[in-house]
Scaffold this motif. Structure first.
Motif, PDB file in Angstrom:
ATOM      1  N   GLU A  81       0.875  -1.164   0.000  1.00  0.00           N
ATOM      2  CA  GLU A  81       0.000   0.000   0.000  1.00  0.00           C
ATOM      3  C   GLU A  81       0.910   1.210   0.000  1.00  0.00           C
ATOM      4  OE1 GLU A  81      -1.686   0.844   4.238  1.00  0.00           O
ATOM      5  OE2 GLU A  81      -1.741  -1.332   3.950  1.00  0.00           O
ATOM      6  N   GLU A  82       0.337   2.369  -0.166  1.00  0.00           N
ATOM      7  CA  GLU A  82       1.178   3.558  -0.223  1.00  0.00           C
ATOM      8  C   GLU A  82       1.993   3.683   1.070  1.00  0.00           C
ATOM      9  OE1 GLU A  82       0.888   8.389  -0.581  1.00  0.00           O
ATOM     10  OE2 GLU A  82      -0.680   7.183  -1.533  1.00  0.00           O
ATOM     11  N   GLY A  83       3.313   3.684   0.912  1.00  0.00           N
ATOM     12  CA  GLY A  83       4.213   3.853   2.046  1.00  0.00           C
ATOM     13  C   GLY A  83       4.467   2.601   2.865  1.00  0.00           C
ATOM     14  N   LYS A  84       3.966   1.431   2.422  1.00  0.00           N
ATOM     15  CA  LYS A  84       4.173   0.187   3.175  1.00  0.00           C
ATOM     16  C   LYS A  84       4.372  -0.988   2.224  1.00  0.00           C
ATOM     17  CE  LYS A  84       1.395   1.369   7.218  1.00  0.00           C
ATOM     18  NZ  LYS A  84       0.309   0.924   8.097  1.00  0.00           N
ATOM     19  N   ILE A  85       5.283  -1.873   2.606  1.00  0.00           N
ATOM     20  CA  ILE A  85       5.532  -3.112   1.852  1.00  0.00           C
ATOM     21  C   ILE A  85       5.714  -4.238   2.860  1.00  0.00           C
ATOM     22  CG2 ILE A  85       7.268  -4.367   0.469  1.00  0.00           C
ATOM     23  CD1 ILE A  85       5.893  -2.537  -1.356  1.00  0.00           C
ATOM     24  N   LYS A  86       5.253  -5.426   2.486  1.00  0.00           N
ATOM     25  CA  LYS A  86       5.512  -6.637   3.262  1.00  0.00           C
ATOM     26  C   LYS A  86       5.958  -7.712   2.283  1.00  0.00           C
ATOM     27  CE  LYS A  86       3.392  -9.762   6.626  1.00  0.00           C
ATOM     28  NZ  LYS A  86       2.151 -10.051   7.386  1.00  0.00           N
ATOM     29  N   MET A  87       7.111  -8.339   2.571  1.00  0.00           N
ATOM     30  CA  MET A  87       7.678  -9.363   1.695  1.00  0.00           C
ATOM     31  C   MET A  87       8.175 -10.532   2.509  1.00  0.00           C
ATOM     32  SD  MET A  87       9.702  -7.356  -1.320  1.00  0.00           S
ATOM     33  CE  MET A  87       9.754  -8.837  -2.307  1.00  0.00           C
ATOM     34  N   SER A  88       8.315 -11.673   1.843  1.00  0.00           N
ATOM     35  CA  SER A  88       8.932 -12.830   2.483  1.00  0.00           C
ATOM     36  C   SER A  88      10.119 -13.281   1.642  1.00  0.00           C
ATOM     37  CB  SER A  88       7.932 -13.971   2.642  1.00  0.00           C
ATOM     38  OG  SER A  88       7.582 -14.505   1.392  1.00  0.00           O
ATOM     39  N   TYR A  89      11.093 -13.859   2.320  1.00  0.00           N
ATOM     40  CA  TYR A  89      12.298 -14.385   1.680  1.00  0.00           C
ATOM     41  C   TYR A  89      12.645 -15.719   2.312  1.00  0.00           C
ATOM     42  CZ  TYR A  89      13.252  -9.787  -0.318  1.00  0.00           C
ATOM     43  OH  TYR A  89      13.169  -8.626  -1.021  1.00  0.00           O
ATOM     44  N   LYS A  90      13.186 -16.613   1.517  1.00  0.00           N
ATOM     45  CA  LYS A  90      13.760 -17.835   2.050  1.00  0.00           C
ATOM     46  C   LYS A  90      15.258 -17.589   2.173  1.00  0.00           C
ATOM     47  CE  LYS A  90      14.188 -22.739   1.587  1.00  0.00           C
ATOM     48  NZ  LYS A  90      13.687 -23.948   0.993  1.00  0.00           N
ATOM     49  N   VAL A  91      15.825 -17.911   3.340  1.00  0.00           N
ATOM     50  CA  VAL A  91      17.264 -17.752   3.549  1.00  0.00           C
ATOM     51  C   VAL A  91      17.945 -18.892   2.797  1.00  0.00           C
ATOM     52  CG1 VAL A  91      19.129 -17.638   5.237  1.00  0.00           C
ATOM     53  CG2 VAL A  91      16.900 -16.646   5.785  1.00  0.00           C
ATOM     54  N   ARG A  92      18.500 -18.558   1.641  1.00  0.00           N
ATOM     55  CA  ARG A  92      19.172 -19.543   0.793  1.00  0.00           C
ATOM     56  C   ARG A  92      20.613 -19.750   1.250  1.00  0.00           C
ATOM     57  NH1 ARG A  92      17.343 -15.959  -3.482  1.00  0.00           N
ATOM     58  NH2 ARG A  92      19.499 -15.832  -4.183  1.00  0.00           N
TER      59      ARG A  92
END
Length: 140
Positions: free
Chosen positions: A33-44
């Motif tokens: 959304e404006e001004g916000k991000i949520k992400m996921s990552y796998k620790v490779r």
């Protein structure tokens, strides 16, 4: 701009990111959304230090990448570049772990934006927190 981000929700960055570094990190956008991000990552494995935990430099790189994406959600002309990046590493993430990154623009002035970030493990424990000031450039 935010509509472009919303079309990428659930997709791996290797297939949709305009950033070569972002494609290599290969996170998955969970929310925008404006001004916000949520992400996921796998620790490779290539993220790990010899102890098998995520290298602080890689986590800082992930933070920097997602913070940059977050400023992009503002839809402003120009491109924001980091002036500083302050990171506190609180807990380790091991190879194979899933981590979640949440960012928020705290203040967006005419030329400087201040963004904060937190990284969590799958149980919701805080692994790292960061803040960055970014300068709006004329680069597009």
């Amino acid at each position: 701009m935010i509509e472009q981000f919303k079309k990428m929700i659930g997709k791996e960055a290797k297939n949709v990111s305009p950033s070569p570094y972002g494609r290599w990190l290969n996170g998955t956008l969970l929310a925008a959304e404006e001004g916000k991000i949520k992400m996921s990552y796998k620790v490779r494995e290539e993220f790990a230090n010899p102890a098998g935990i995520a290298h602080g430099g890689v986590l800082a790189g992930i933070i920097d990448e997602v913070i940059g994406m977050t400023t992009h959600t503002l839809g402003r002309d120009g491109f924001f570049v980091a002036v500083n990046l302050n990171v506190d590493f609180l807990r380790a993430a091991k190879t194979g772990d899933e981590i979640t990154i949440e960012t928020e623009v705290v203040r967006a002035g005419k030329t400087i934006a201040h963004v904060e970030c937190q990284i969590f493990d799958k149980e919701g424990k805080l692994l790292a927190k960061a803040s960055s000031n970014l300068l709006k450039t004329v680069i597009k």
